[in-house]
Design a protein around this motif. Structure first.
Motif, short mmCIF file in Angstrom:
data_model
loop_
_atom_site.label_atom_id
_atom_site.label_comp_id
_atom_site.label_asym_id
_atom_site.label_seq_id
_atom_site.Cartn_x
_atom_site.Cartn_y
_atom_site.Cartn_z
N ALA A 113 0.83 -1.21 0.00
CA ALA A 113 0.00 0.00 0.00
C ALA A 113 0.86 1.26 0.00
N ALA A 114 1.99 1.20 0.70
CA ALA A 114 2.88 2.36 0.75
C ALA A 114 3.47 2.66 -0.62
N VAL A 115 3.86 1.60 -1.35
CA VAL A 115 4.39 1.80 -2.70
C VAL A 115 3.31 2.33 -3.63
N LYS A 116 2.12 1.75 -3.53
CA LYS A 116 1.03 2.20 -4.39
C LYS A 116 0.72 3.67 -4.17
N ASP A 117 0.68 4.10 -2.91
CA ASP A 117 0.41 5.50 -2.61
C ASP A 117 1.56 6.39 -3.07
N PHE A 118 2.79 5.91 -2.91
CA PHE A 118 3.96 6.71 -3.28
C PHE A 118 4.03 6.91 -4.80
N VAL A 119 3.82 5.85 -5.55
CA VAL A 119 3.92 5.93 -7.01
C VAL A 119 2.72 6.65 -7.60
N GLY A 120 1.52 6.38 -7.09
CA GLY A 120 0.32 7.03 -7.58
C GLY A 120 -0.16 6.46 -8.91
N GLU A 121 -1.25 6.97 -9.40
CA GLU A 121 -1.81 6.55 -10.68
C GLU A 121 -1.18 7.34 -11.82
N TYR A 122 -1.11 6.73 -12.99
CA TYR A 122 -0.58 7.40 -14.17
C TYR A 122 -1.71 8.12 -14.89
N THR A 123 -1.63 9.42 -14.96
CA THR A 123 -2.69 10.21 -15.60
C THR A 123 -2.06 11.17 -16.61
N PRO A 124 -1.63 10.67 -17.76
CA PRO A 124 -1.01 11.55 -18.75
C PRO A 124 -2.02 12.54 -19.33
N ASP A 125 -1.54 13.72 -19.65
CA ASP A 125 -2.42 14.74 -20.23
C ASP A 125 -2.81 14.40 -21.66
N GLU A 126 -1.88 13.82 -22.40
CA GLU A 126 -2.12 13.51 -23.81
C GLU A 126 -1.66 12.08 -24.11
N TYR A 127 -2.46 11.37 -24.88
CA TYR A 127 -2.09 10.01 -25.27
C TYR A 127 -2.94 9.62 -26.47
N LEU A 128 -2.50 8.59 -27.18
CA LEU A 128 -3.11 8.23 -28.46
C LEU A 128 -4.58 7.85 -28.35
#
Length: 391
Positions: free
Chosen positions: A183-198
């Protein structure tokens, strides 16, 4: 959690805790265990990752480029000739500003054929535009990979990152290491939310378009700015990581450096041997010190120059051969760093440990002995040398 793990196992566990979207991979010694362990996590339902078994390393990086461009957090692992086969796509991934994470288990490039450790694979790719972070031991390999996406995905950076560890020496050797809770790693890394993608609906995007002469240089300059920004981001992420782990990281590690007259600059697993060597020399009254490079790209030029400017003699240790006949990659960068602050310190450059050649306290002690002799004579003599080689 305290565990006994090899470096490859530790990297695979970090990957599991991150739970990426896609992992394309092709096996090659000594990194094969990384996708092997991770594929078992996929098969057991411990991650939500799509594992893509491809037909070559070039295909692995091609698939990683496509999935990352589509908006999926992507990683892979490779070594040596495998990364060499990725060559074209390394540059494509970096120039398209795709924050792919790669575990690079350092191994000598052929030929002659050799499956043991040196840094020729990573050093060959040092100008590809990837961030490069090196580990001394299994703990650092794990910690570095946990930090990787926070660095690569930062909006001021957006560049791919390779987390390097020495083949067999750390990848297969088992050590006690401290793992963070999932859980600590998950919170530290966070979700990937790119602004632009294909695959972003309603917002067409071209990735990797043809750039005519009027635009190509501007793209490269922007890429350089991302790499320069990475230095500050790497330190910021390390500070955040210390708050959850208690383990401190910087751009480099200064060991007995403050009053050191004879300084060895080294990278990777041999840094541990160098520290033991320094401990023995200090007990004998020699003011020896070690600067262990953690971040090689972007190279922390100003910071390293300031940390070593007081030395009487410096030894730069390169675990690769650049074939220019006068300096290896580390020595070149350190010389430039000192030149830029108008400091001229006698320097000896050693090529060492190629193809897994043993690095011992005795061999590194001879380097410090050479530095003291050069200081006394006022002349370094031959400034480009091979260490522990049959002449």
């Amino acid at each position: 959690m305290r565990e006994r793990l090899s470096g490859n196992e530790a990297i695979a566990i970090a990957m599991r805790q991150i739970n990426p979207d896609v992992m394309p991979a092709f096996p090659i010694t000594p990194s094969t265990e990384v996708p092997q362990y991770f594929s078992s996590f996929v098969a057991d339902g411990k991650v939500d990752t799509v594992f893509v078994p491809v037909e070559s390393e070039h295909s692995a990086m091609s698939a990683a480029t496509g999935s990352e461009a589509a908006g999926a957090r992507t990683l892979t692992a490779t070594s040596s000739c495998g990364m060499a086969l990725m060559w074209e796509m390394l540059y494509v991934a970096a120039s398209n500003r795709l924050p792919i994470a790669m575990a690079l288990v350092n191994r000598a490039l052929s030929g002659p054929i050799n499956i043991n450790c040196d840094h020729s694979d990573a050093m060959g790719a040092r100008d590809s535009g990837w961030i490069q972070i090196f580990a001394e031991n299994n703990q650092e390999a794990y910690d570095n990979f946990v930090q990787a996406y926070r660095i690569a995905e930062h909006p001021d950076v957006r560049l791919p990152i390779m987390i390097c560890q020495d083949g067999f020496i750390t990848s297969h050797a088992v050590e006690n290491i401290d793992l963070l809770e999932d859980a600590a790693v998950k919170d530290f890394v966070g979700e990937y939310t790119p602004d632009e993608y294909l695959l972003k609906a309603g917002e067409p995007l071209a990735v990797g378009p043809y750039a005519v002469s009027s635009y190509y240089m501007e793209a490269k300059r922007a890429q350089l700015e991302g790499l320069k920004n990475a230095k500050k981001v790497i330190q910021s992420v390390a500070d955040d990581f210390e708050s959850i782990s208690g383990r401190e990281y910087g751009l480099f590690e200064a060991y007995q450096l403050e009053d050191a007259e004879y300084i060895m600059i080294i990278m990777g697993s041999a840094a541990g041997t160098a520290k033991d060597t320094v401990d023995g020399l200090r007990a004998a009254g020699v003011k020896a010190g070690v600067l262990k490079i953690r971040v090689f790209r972007p190279f922390p030029s100003e910071e390293i120059a300031e940390a070593i400017r007081h030395a009487k003699v410096i030894a730069c240790m390169d675990r690769t051969e650049s074939y220019n006949g006068y300096a290896g990659p580390i020595a070149e960068d350190v010389k430039n760093a000192l030149y830029n602050i108008n400091v001229n310190i006698p320097m000896i450059n050693y090529v060492y440990g190629l193809g897994g050649r043993d690095v011992t306290i005795e061999s590194l002690a001879s380097v410090f002995d050479d530095m003291q002799k050069a200081d006394k004579a006022g002349d370094v003599g031959e400034n480009y040398r091979y260490l522990s080689v049959r002449e």
